[in-house]
Scaffold this motif. Structure first.
Motif, PDB file in Angstrom:
ATOM      1  N   ARG A   7       0.820  -1.212   0.000  1.00 37.91           N
ATOM      2  CA  ARG A   7       0.000   0.000   0.000  1.00 37.91           C
ATOM      3  C   ARG A   7       0.853   1.260   0.000  1.00 37.91           C
ATOM      4  O   ARG A   7       0.381   2.324  -0.369  1.00 37.91           O
ATOM      5  CB  ARG A   7      -0.933  -0.002   1.211  1.00 37.91           C
ATOM      6  N   THR A   8       2.103   1.138   0.413  1.00 31.36           N
ATOM      7  CA  THR A   8       2.968   2.310   0.454  1.00 31.36           C
ATOM      8  C   THR A   8       3.355   2.779  -0.932  1.00 31.36           C
ATOM      9  O   THR A   8       3.912   3.852  -1.094  1.00 31.36           O
ATOM     10  CB  THR A   8       4.264   1.989   1.218  1.00 31.36           C
ATOM     11  N   GLY A   9       3.130   1.955  -1.955  1.00 35.60           N
ATOM     12  CA  GLY A   9       3.550   2.327  -3.294  1.00 35.60           C
ATOM     13  C   GLY A   9       4.960   1.897  -3.601  1.00 35.60           C
ATOM     14  O   GLY A   9       5.484   2.208  -4.653  1.00 35.60           O
ATOM     15  N   GLN A  10       5.606   1.165  -2.708  1.00 36.75           N
ATOM     16  CA  GLN A  10       6.968   0.723  -2.968  1.00 36.75           C
ATOM     17  C   GLN A  10       6.960  -0.539  -3.813  1.00 36.75           C
ATOM     18  O   GLN A  10       6.022  -1.328  -3.800  1.00 36.75           O
ATOM     19  CB  GLN A  10       7.696   0.491  -1.644  1.00 36.75           C
ATOM     20  N   SER A  11       8.045  -0.740  -4.565  1.00 37.15           N
ATOM     21  CA  SER A  11       8.183  -1.925  -5.390  1.00 37.15           C
ATOM     22  C   SER A  11       8.112  -3.165  -4.524  1.00 37.15           C
ATOM     23  O   SER A  11       8.628  -3.194  -3.420  1.00 37.15           O
ATOM     24  CB  SER A  11       9.529  -1.877  -6.120  1.00 37.15           C
ATOM     25  N   THR A  28       7.663  16.008   2.911  1.00 41.84           N
ATOM     26  CA  THR A  28       7.546  15.188   1.709  1.00 41.84           C
ATOM     27  C   THR A  28       8.768  15.522   0.875  1.00 41.84           C
ATOM     28  O   THR A  28       8.798  16.526   0.156  1.00 41.84           O
ATOM     29  CB  THR A  28       6.242  15.500   0.955  1.00 41.84           C
ATOM     30  N   TYR A  29       9.797  14.691   1.005  1.00 46.32           N
ATOM     31  CA  TYR A  29      11.108  15.036   0.460  1.00 46.32           C
ATOM     32  C   TYR A  29      11.269  14.434  -0.932  1.00 46.32           C
ATOM     33  O   TYR A  29      11.389  13.215  -1.096  1.00 46.32           O
ATOM     34  CB  TYR A  29      12.219  14.542   1.382  1.00 46.32           C
ATOM     35  N   LEU A 329       5.735  25.444  -2.350  1.00 37.16           N
ATOM     36  CA  LEU A 329       5.678  24.023  -2.028  1.00 37.16           C
ATOM     37  C   LEU A 329       6.513  23.715  -0.783  1.00 37.16           C
ATOM     38  O   LEU A 329       6.102  22.932   0.081  1.00 37.16           O
ATOM     39  CB  LEU A 329       6.172  23.194  -3.217  1.00 37.16           C
ATOM     40  N   SER A 330       7.665  24.356  -0.691  1.00 36.57           N
ATOM     41  CA  SER A 330       8.508  24.144   0.488  1.00 36.57           C
ATOM     42  C   SER A 330       7.788  24.590   1.755  1.00 36.57           C
ATOM     43  O   SER A 330       7.845  23.920   2.794  1.00 36.57           O
ATOM     44  CB  SER A 330       9.824  24.901   0.330  1.00 36.57           C
ATOM     45  N   ALA A 331       7.093  25.715   1.680  1.00 35.54           N
ATOM     46  CA  ALA A 331       6.339  26.201   2.840  1.00 35.54           C
ATOM     47  C   ALA A 331       5.245  25.225   3.247  1.00 35.54           C
ATOM     48  O   ALA A 331       4.859  25.143   4.416  1.00 35.54           O
ATOM     49  CB  ALA A 331       5.733  27.567   2.524  1.00 35.54           C
ATOM     50  N   ALA A 332       4.771  24.437   2.267  1.00 30.28           N
ATOM     51  CA  ALA A 332       3.741  23.436   2.542  1.00 30.28           C
ATOM     52  C   ALA A 332       4.346  22.086   2.951  1.00 30.28           C
ATOM     53  O   ALA A 332       3.603  21.117   3.129  1.00 30.28           O
ATOM     54  CB  ALA A 332       2.860  23.258   1.311  1.00 30.28           C
ATOM     55  N   GLY A 333       5.686  22.044   3.072  1.00 22.46           N
ATOM     56  CA  GLY A 333       6.334  20.817   3.508  1.00 22.46           C
ATOM     57  C   GLY A 333       6.655  19.854   2.393  1.00 22.46           C
ATOM     58  O   GLY A 333       6.889  18.664   2.650  1.00 22.46           O
ATOM     59  N   ILE A 334       6.695  20.340   1.150  1.00 22.51           N
ATOM     60  CA  ILE A 334       7.051  19.506  -0.002  1.00 22.51           C
ATOM     61  C   ILE A 334       8.352  20.054  -0.577  1.00 22.51           C
ATOM     62  O   ILE A 334       8.382  21.174  -1.101  1.00 22.51           O
ATOM     63  CB  ILE A 334       5.950  19.512  -1.068  1.00 22.51           C
ATOM     64  N   GLU A 335       9.430  19.281  -0.488  1.00 25.26           N
ATOM     65  CA  GLU A 335      10.751  19.761  -0.901  1.00 25.26           C
ATOM     66  C   GLU A 335      11.082  19.310  -2.318  1.00 25.26           C
ATOM     67  O   GLU A 335      11.178  18.115  -2.611  1.00 25.26           O
ATOM     68  CB  GLU A 335      11.821  19.255   0.069  1.00 25.26           C
ATOM     69  N   VAL A 336      11.229  20.289  -3.215  1.00 29.38           N
ATOM     70  CA  VAL A 336      11.594  20.077  -4.608  1.00 29.38           C
ATOM     71  C   VAL A 336      12.616  21.155  -4.970  1.00 29.38           C
ATOM     72  O   VAL A 336      13.047  21.928  -4.117  1.00 29.38           O
ATOM     73  CB  VAL A 336      10.361  20.146  -5.532  1.00 29.38           C
ATOM     74  N   SER A 337      13.005  21.231  -6.242  1.00 31.18           N
ATOM     75  CA  SER A 337      13.989  22.230  -6.678  1.00 31.18           C
ATOM     76  C   SER A 337      13.445  23.081  -7.812  1.00 31.18           C
ATOM     77  O   SER A 337      12.566  22.648  -8.567  1.00 31.18           O
ATOM     78  CB  SER A 337      15.277  21.547  -7.165  1.00 31.18           C
ATOM     79  N   ASP A 338      14.010  24.259  -7.926  1.00 29.59           N
ATOM     80  CA  ASP A 338      13.782  25.145  -9.071  1.00 29.59           C
ATOM     81  C   ASP A 338      15.080  25.162  -9.865  1.00 29.59           C
ATOM     82  O   ASP A 338      16.093  25.681  -9.400  1.00 29.59           O
ATOM     83  CB  ASP A 338      13.411  26.550  -8.588  1.00 29.59           C
ATOM     84  N   ASN A 351      10.666   7.363  -0.970  1.00 33.29           N
ATOM     85  CA  ASN A 351       9.420   8.001  -1.358  1.00 33.29           C
ATOM     86  C   ASN A 351       8.340   6.956  -1.628  1.00 33.29           C
ATOM     87  O   ASN A 351       8.636   5.792  -1.884  1.00 33.29           O
ATOM     88  CB  ASN A 351       9.618   8.874  -2.599  1.00 33.29           C
ATOM     89  N   THR A 352       7.087   7.398  -1.576  1.00 36.42           N
ATOM     90  CA  THR A 352       5.941   6.516  -1.771  1.00 36.42           C
ATOM     91  C   THR A 352       4.961   7.136  -2.753  1.00 36.42           C
ATOM     92  O   THR A 352       5.069   8.316  -3.121  1.00 36.42           O
ATOM     93  CB  THR A 352       5.215   6.274  -0.440  1.00 36.42           C
ATOM     94  N   ALA A 353       3.958   6.332  -3.136  1.00 37.41           N
ATOM     95  CA  ALA A 353       2.893   6.840  -4.003  1.00 37.41           C
ATOM     96  C   ALA A 353       2.154   7.989  -3.332  1.00 37.41           C
ATOM     97  O   ALA A 353       1.696   8.917  -4.001  1.00 37.41           O
ATOM     98  CB  ALA A 353       1.933   5.713  -4.356  1.00 37.41           C
ATOM     99  N   ALA A 354       2.043   7.934  -2.017  1.00 32.43           N
ATOM    100  CA  ALA A 354       1.370   9.020  -1.297  1.00 32.43           C
ATOM    101  C   ALA A 354       2.115  10.338  -1.467  1.00 32.43           C
ATOM    102  O   ALA A 354       1.493  11.410  -1.536  1.00 32.43           O
ATOM    103  CB  ALA A 354       1.244   8.666   0.184  1.00 32.43           C
ATOM    104  N   ASP A 355       3.442  10.285  -1.550  1.00 33.52           N
ATOM    105  CA  ASP A 355       4.234  11.497  -1.786  1.00 33.52           C
ATOM    106  C   ASP A 355       3.908  12.083  -3.153  1.00 33.52           C
ATOM    107  O   ASP A 355       3.769  13.303  -3.315  1.00 33.52           O
ATOM    108  CB  ASP A 355       5.728  11.185  -1.706  1.00 33.52           C
ATOM    109  N   VAL A 356       3.834  11.213  -4.153  1.00 32.10           N
ATOM    110  CA  VAL A 356       3.485  11.663  -5.496  1.00 32.10           C
ATOM    111  C   VAL A 356       2.115  12.350  -5.501  1.00 32.10           C
ATOM    112  O   VAL A 356       1.938  13.453  -6.038  1.00 32.10           O
ATOM    113  CB  VAL A 356       3.472  10.476  -6.485  1.00 32.10           C
ATOM    114  N   ASP A 357       1.170  11.692  -4.870  1.00 30.76           N
ATOM    115  CA  ASP A 357      -0.199  12.218  -4.888  1.00 30.76           C
ATOM    116  C   ASP A 357      -0.313  13.531  -4.121  1.00 30.76           C
ATOM    117  O   ASP A 357      -1.103  14.419  -4.505  1.00 30.76           O
ATOM    118  CB  ASP A 357      -1.151  11.172  -4.317  1.00 30.76           C
TER     119      ASP A 357
END
Length: 365
Positions: A7-11, A28-29, A329-338, A351-357
């Motif tokens: 259920r975690t979305g992992q292989s 959510t890194y 997104l970072s302020a919302a706790g989702i870490e990505v890059s520009d 990471n998991t499917a929940a992170d993607v969603d």
């Protein structure tokens, strides 16, 4: 009836219990292309190493350097004698650049990472030519001495056609220098590293090591180390390092260890255990997991009307025009890059499917 995956979305091939025991991010890194998360075992080892120094009983962290070197050699499929241990790709790009004759032509990809290409530009007597990544192999020509390229591009995850590049280089007598920093840890490099003339890789991204750890794969001593000179050789580059502390080093190591930098020992104390975890999980399982999450994200982007930079087979997804949303997104706790105006997202085994969603939901708002 087909058994559903975790259920975690992992292989199914990835051990989720082991992953959860090592990582507990508070965000959510999704930024491993910048910096990988440190596993708990590496943090513990670094803490214990630091305490040993603070308490006046320094642990033998040089043993950690050798264990990390051996683990990296296994991961990329080369003899350990071809692997040097250092801290920076730029240092090893500089060694390769210094080995080229005056007037040599170096072929690079447009917009490649600076540490990969800049040392060649610093030498004003070299002819450096840049072409689009997709045209790299076809641009090798008679008189090309070296092709220097990242296996996967930092800015957008695009992957070089290494088979075509190797064939073109052989046909024209050119050598190949790979920066595998954005590939080691998730990509099966097969015989690409083994057959490249030189390969460098930092380890603080997909290999989840601390900063201050990098590896370099050189030709063997029987091949004259590819003409490389140990310009940075200190005492650690000696065949018997502890007998090489004073005066000129009388006998350099007969392996790629002659290209070692003096190691950041605390970083290597952690790296040994990070690389152990990568081996425990398996690169094939990690890669399958990472790519499944990236494909899930690409499918979700299509539903939102966004088209990422084409990068098939890559866990890095770059979305043009959305880079400016990184602070939000970072302020919302989702870490990505520009990166170059692109929203760059990088999926790894923690990471998991929940992170993607969660990211898709944030982008739809």
């Amino acid at each position: 009836m087909e058994t559903p995956g975790p259920r975690t979305g992992q292989s199914p091939d990835l051990d989720p219990t082991l992953v959860r025991s090592e990582f507990a991010p508070r965000t959510t890194y999704l930024n491993s292309a910048s910096t990988g998360l440190l596993p708990a075992r590496a943090v513990t080892a670094m803490h214990e190493g630091a305490l040993s120094v603070a308490q006046g009983r320094p642990a033998d962290m040089f043993a950690d350097v050798e264990a990390a070197r051996a683990a990296f050699a296994r991961l990329v499929g080369v003899p350990v004698g071809r692997v040097a241990a250092g801290a920076s790709v730029a240092v090893y790009s500089g060694l390769v650049a210094a080995a080229l004759p005056e007037g040599a032509e170096v072929l690079t990809a447009e917009g490649d990472f600076s540490s990969t290409v800049n040392p060649f530009h610093v030498r004003a007597d070299l002819k450096v030519r840049a072409v689009p990544l997709e045209r790299l192999a076809e641009s090798v020509r008679p008189g090309t001495d070296l092709v220097a390229v990242s296996v996967a591009q930092s800015a957008d995850g695009r992957i070089a056609d290494l088979d075509a590049l190797r064939a073109a280089a052989r046909a024209h007598g050119a050598r190949v220098y790979l920066d595998a920093s954005q590939a080691t840890g998730w990509m099966d490099l097969g015989d690409h590293v083994a057959t490249a003339d030189f390969t460098a890789s930092v380890a603080f991204k997909w290999l989840t090591c601390p900063r201050g750890v990098a590896f370099f794969v050189a030709p063997e001593e029987a091949e004259g180390f590819g003409g490389l000179r140990p310009l940075l050789a200190g005492w650690v580059a000696g065949e018997r390092p502890w007998d090489s502390c004073y005066g000129p080093v009388e006998e350099l190591a007969h392996s790629a260890r002659r290209f070692d930098e003096s190691p950041a020992l605390l970083a290597y104390a952690g790296a040994r255990h990070s690389l152990e975890l990568i081996e425990d999980l398996g690169v094939a399982a990690i890669g399958a997991h990472d790519l499944a999450l990236a494909d899930r994200f690409r499918a979700g982007l299509a539903g939102l009307g966004h088209e990422p930079v084409p990068a098939p087979g890559s866990p890095v997804v770059a979305v043009p025009g959305l880079g400016a949303r990184q602070p939000e997104l970072s302020a919302a706790g989702i870490e990505v890059s520009d990166r170059a105006g692109n929203l760059r997202v990088a999926f790894h085994f923690y990471n998991t499917a929940a992170d993607v969603d969660r990211l898709l939901a944030a982008l739809s708002g």
